[in-house]
Scaffold this motif. Sequence first.
Motif, PDB file in Angstrom:
ATOM      1  N   VAL A   1       0.838  -1.205   0.000  1.00 33.08           N
ATOM      2  CA  VAL A   1       0.000   0.000   0.000  1.00 33.08           C
ATOM      3  C   VAL A   1       0.867   1.248   0.000  1.00 33.08           C
ATOM      4  O   VAL A   1       0.510   2.265  -0.608  1.00 33.08           O
ATOM      5  CB  VAL A   1      -0.958  -0.012   1.207  1.00 33.08           C
ATOM      6  N   ASP A   2       2.023   1.177   0.661  1.00 27.62           N
ATOM      7  CA  ASP A   2       2.926   2.332   0.695  1.00 27.62           C
ATOM      8  C   ASP A   2       3.266   2.816  -0.708  1.00 27.62           C
ATOM      9  O   ASP A   2       3.469   4.016  -0.931  1.00 27.62           O
ATOM     10  CB  ASP A   2       4.231   1.981   1.427  1.00 27.62           C
ATOM     11  N   ARG A   3       3.328   1.901  -1.683  1.00 27.24           N
ATOM     12  CA  ARG A   3       3.679   2.286  -3.046  1.00 27.24           C
ATOM     13  C   ARG A   3       2.605   3.149  -3.706  1.00 27.24           C
ATOM     14  O   ARG A   3       2.864   3.825  -4.704  1.00 27.24           O
ATOM     15  CB  ARG A   3       3.903   1.043  -3.906  1.00 27.24           C
ATOM     16  N   LEU A   4       1.393   3.112  -3.148  1.00 23.62           N
ATOM     17  CA  LEU A   4       0.279   3.842  -3.752  1.00 23.62           C
ATOM     18  C   LEU A   4       0.012   5.187  -3.099  1.00 23.62           C
ATOM     19  O   LEU A   4      -0.789   5.974  -3.610  1.00 23.62           O
ATOM     20  CB  LEU A   4      -0.995   2.993  -3.675  1.00 23.62           C
ATOM     21  N   LEU A   5       0.651   5.459  -1.963  1.00 29.98           N
ATOM     22  CA  LEU A   5       0.376   6.693  -1.234  1.00 29.98           C
ATOM     23  C   LEU A   5       0.665   7.902  -2.109  1.00 29.98           C
ATOM     24  O   LEU A   5       1.715   7.984  -2.758  1.00 29.98           O
ATOM     25  CB  LEU A   5       1.195   6.753   0.054  1.00 29.98           C
ATOM     26  N   ALA A   6      -0.276   8.824  -2.134  1.00 31.37           N
ATOM     27  CA  ALA A   6      -0.185  10.099  -2.861  1.00 31.37           C
ATOM     28  C   ALA A   6      -0.276   9.938  -4.373  1.00 31.37           C
ATOM     29  O   ALA A   6      -0.288  10.933  -5.095  1.00 31.37           O
ATOM     30  CB  ALA A   6       1.089  10.866  -2.500  1.00 31.37           C
ATOM     31  N   ARG A   7      -0.366   8.721  -4.879  1.00 30.77           N
ATOM     32  CA  ARG A   7      -0.478   8.508  -6.323  1.00 30.77           C
ATOM     33  C   ARG A   7      -1.916   8.668  -6.783  1.00 30.77           C
ATOM     34  O   ARG A   7      -2.859   8.507  -6.013  1.00 30.77           O
ATOM     35  CB  ARG A   7       0.011   7.107  -6.700  1.00 30.77           C
ATOM     36  N   ARG A   8      -2.075   8.973  -8.069  1.00 29.51           N
ATOM     37  CA  ARG A   8      -3.405   9.093  -8.653  1.00 29.51           C
ATOM     38  C   ARG A   8      -3.990   7.697  -8.866  1.00 29.51           C
ATOM     39  O   ARG A   8      -3.339   6.830  -9.442  1.00 29.51           O
ATOM     40  CB  ARG A   8      -3.339   9.835  -9.984  1.00 29.51           C
ATOM     41  N   LEU A   9      -5.230   7.497  -8.415  1.00 28.89           N
ATOM     42  CA  LEU A   9      -5.950   6.243  -8.592  1.00 28.89           C
ATOM     43  C   LEU A   9      -7.162   6.532  -9.485  1.00 28.89           C
ATOM     44  O   LEU A   9      -8.167   7.071  -9.016  1.00 28.89           O
ATOM     45  CB  LEU A   9      -6.407   5.678  -7.243  1.00 28.89           C
ATOM     46  N   PRO A  10      -7.088   6.217 -10.766  1.00 29.13           N
ATOM     47  CA  PRO A  10      -8.167   6.587 -11.697  1.00 29.13           C
ATOM     48  C   PRO A  10      -9.495   5.950 -11.321  1.00 29.13           C
ATOM     49  O   PRO A  10      -9.548   4.873 -10.727  1.00 29.13           O
ATOM     50  CB  PRO A  10      -7.659   6.043 -13.051  1.00 29.13           C
ATOM     51  N   VAL A  11     -10.572   6.628 -11.691  1.00 31.63           N
ATOM     52  CA  VAL A  11     -11.916   6.130 -11.381  1.00 31.63           C
ATOM     53  C   VAL A  11     -12.678   5.740 -12.643  1.00 31.63           C
ATOM     54  O   VAL A  11     -13.872   5.447 -12.578  1.00 31.63           O
ATOM     55  CB  VAL A  11     -12.739   7.170 -10.593  1.00 31.63           C
ATOM     56  N   ARG A  12     -12.015   5.748 -13.792  1.00 30.48           N
ATOM     57  CA  ARG A  12     -12.693   5.354 -15.025  1.00 30.48           C
ATOM     58  C   ARG A  12     -12.622   3.830 -15.183  1.00 30.48           C
ATOM     59  O   ARG A  12     -11.569   3.271 -15.423  1.00 30.48           O
ATOM     60  CB  ARG A  12     -12.049   6.017 -16.239  1.00 30.48           C
ATOM     61  N   GLY A  13     -13.758   3.164 -15.029  1.00 27.42           N
ATOM     62  CA  GLY A  13     -13.808   1.730 -15.214  1.00 27.42           C
ATOM     63  C   GLY A  13     -13.357   0.956 -13.990  1.00 27.42           C
ATOM     64  O   GLY A  13     -12.698   1.487 -13.090  1.00 27.42           O
ATOM     65  N   GLY A  14     -13.724  -0.333 -13.960  1.00 27.03           N
ATOM     66  CA  GLY A  14     -13.271  -1.224 -12.907  1.00 27.03           C
ATOM     67  C   GLY A  14     -13.800  -0.859 -11.536  1.00 27.03           C
ATOM     68  O   GLY A  14     -14.796  -0.164 -11.366  1.00 27.03           O
ATOM     69  N   THR A  15     -13.078  -1.345 -10.519  1.00 25.48           N
ATOM     70  CA  THR A  15     -13.513  -1.118  -9.137  1.00 25.48           C
ATOM     71  C   THR A  15     -13.365   0.344  -8.723  1.00 25.48           C
ATOM     72  O   THR A  15     -14.059   0.804  -7.817  1.00 25.48           O
ATOM     73  CB  THR A  15     -12.719  -2.020  -8.178  1.00 25.48           C
ATOM     74  N   GLY A  16     -12.476   1.090  -9.375  1.00 18.63           N
ATOM     75  CA  GLY A  16     -12.368   2.520  -9.081  1.00 18.63           C
ATOM     76  C   GLY A  16     -13.667   3.236  -9.389  1.00 18.63           C
ATOM     77  O   GLY A  16     -14.139   4.070  -8.605  1.00 18.63           O
ATOM     78  N   ALA A  17     -14.272   2.901 -10.523  1.00 20.95           N
ATOM     79  CA  ALA A  17     -15.557   3.495 -10.891  1.00 20.95           C
ATOM     80  C   ALA A  17     -16.658   3.056  -9.931  1.00 20.95           C
ATOM     81  O   ALA A  17     -17.550   3.847  -9.581  1.00 20.95           O
ATOM     82  CB  ALA A  17     -15.914   3.118 -12.319  1.00 20.95           C
ATOM     83  N   LEU A  18     -16.606   1.784  -9.498  1.00 18.31           N
ATOM     84  CA  LEU A  18     -17.605   1.302  -8.540  1.00 18.31           C
ATOM     85  C   LEU A  18     -17.521   2.066  -7.226  1.00 18.31           C
ATOM     86  O   LEU A  18     -18.539   2.476  -6.663  1.00 18.31           O
ATOM     87  CB  LEU A  18     -17.410  -0.189  -8.292  1.00 18.31           C
ATOM     88  N   LEU A  19     -16.304   2.253  -6.723  1.00 21.12           N
ATOM     89  CA  LEU A  19     -16.129   2.958  -5.458  1.00 21.12           C
ATOM     90  C   LEU A  19     -16.560   4.413  -5.586  1.00 21.12           C
ATOM     91  O   LEU A  19     -17.283   4.932  -4.726  1.00 21.12           O
ATOM     92  CB  LEU A  19     -14.672   2.874  -5.000  1.00 21.12           C
ATOM     93  N   ALA A  20     -16.126   5.084  -6.658  1.00 19.99           N
ATOM     94  CA  ALA A  20     -16.513   6.491  -6.857  1.00 19.99           C
ATOM     95  C   ALA A  20     -18.028   6.619  -7.003  1.00 19.99           C
ATOM     96  O   ALA A  20     -18.646   7.539  -6.450  1.00 19.99           O
ATOM     97  CB  ALA A  20     -15.811   7.057  -8.087  1.00 19.99           C
ATOM     98  N   GLY A  21     -18.647   5.678  -7.737  1.00 23.24           N
ATOM     99  CA  GLY A  21     -20.099   5.721  -7.906  1.00 23.24           C
ATOM    100  C   GLY A  21     -20.834   5.531  -6.599  1.00 23.24           C
ATOM    101  O   GLY A  21     -21.823   6.217  -6.317  1.00 23.24           O
ATOM    102  N   LEU A  22     -20.353   4.588  -5.775  1.00 25.01           N
ATOM    103  CA  LEU A  22     -20.982   4.367  -4.476  1.00 25.01           C
ATOM    104  C   LEU A  22     -20.883   5.618  -3.604  1.00 25.01           C
ATOM    105  O   LEU A  22     -21.865   6.020  -2.973  1.00 25.01           O
ATOM    106  CB  LEU A  22     -20.322   3.184  -3.771  1.00 25.01           C
ATOM    107  N   LEU A  23     -19.717   6.232  -3.569  1.00 30.91           N
ATOM    108  CA  LEU A  23     -19.529   7.402  -2.714  1.00 30.91           C
ATOM    109  C   LEU A  23     -20.408   8.567  -3.150  1.00 30.91           C
ATOM    110  O   LEU A  23     -21.042   9.234  -2.324  1.00 30.91           O
ATOM    111  CB  LEU A  23     -18.056   7.822  -2.716  1.00 30.91           C
ATOM    112  N   THR A  24     -20.444   8.834  -4.460  1.00 31.12           N
ATOM    113  CA  THR A  24     -21.255   9.963  -4.924  1.00 31.12           C
ATOM    114  C   THR A  24     -22.737   9.698  -4.697  1.00 31.12           C
ATOM    115  O   THR A  24     -23.487  10.602  -4.308  1.00 31.12           O
ATOM    116  CB  THR A  24     -20.982  10.252  -6.407  1.00 31.12           C
TER     117      THR A  24
END
Length: 324
Positions: A145-168
């Motif tokens: 997880v440390d490798r992902l800190l402060a990095r951009r995590l796209p929300v187009r497609g996949g589970t990123g889109a699912l998480l963003a959709g749930l939150l909104t």
Amino acid sequence: MIETVFRTDDLSAADRFGLWREHMVKALCPMDMSSDHTAGFRADMRLLQLGSVCVWPATVQSVRFRRTAKLIRRSDPELYHLTLPLWGTNGISHVGLETTHGPYDMHVVDSSRPFDIHVLDTTAPVRMVGIEVPKALLPLPPRAVDRLLARRLPVRGGTGALLAGLLTQLVQDTASYGLSDGPRLELVIIDLLSAVLAHHIEADDTLPPEARSRTLTLRIHAFIQHHLHDPGLTPSSIAAAHQISLSYLHRLFRTDGITVSAWIRGQRLERARRDLADPALRNLSAQRIAAHWGFIHYPHFSRAFRTTYGVPPKDYRRQTTRHG
């Protein structure tokens, strides 16, 4: 779900920034905060408490959040904080990285590491949704997880889109959720966040094979939980969706001492059990609840439920209603 609201418009202009700062420190973690708009500062924030997970939609003027080593020594809730910006820009200094994130550039910071976040508005106040998740609840290797800190995590497609959709959706319509929905939403958010991070960890070629297998398993778990309603969910469809062989899928689950079909059945039974015990769903028949969670044949569901929980579904519902 428990919701609290903080609006600076309800306060005198002179008190707004100071009380906002106190509210943020109490709700999240100790931070130094500053702003060019301290005179008449404006911010709205809702805090949605979902068990151990907090979701907080906010609209704020430009503000800077700094968490120093001294503040960490004073108090550390050991959280991962994910931000989904909806409008405006976030500049972040964290774990040796300097990054800038615009709308829908999700990113994560660690409360146990110093960070400096500058939320910048241009033509309008910044809008964002934040999540606070205890690190202990994410079944992921911390070093990965440390490798992902402060990095951009796209929300187009996949589970990123699912998480963003749930939150909104969640923050736009909190009125439709009750107190009993909190634990369910907590599980869904943790599963989706784990799957989002696991997807990006798995893409890292430097990750050890064991960790890659574990993160793939987490992605598969999230996929299964999202499709539990589908009676056509099978090991073959799961393997195809993740572009792996059926034998490899079974091997991943054997590591945890369970078959794929048994894991699916257990997840469906647990969701059905919760619904049967939910007073808000008492008007739904046990048959409808079973069908909702992918059980086509009610007698099969009833036998599996009795084997797992010791009583038939209808008896379980009567017992939980009586004791409730």
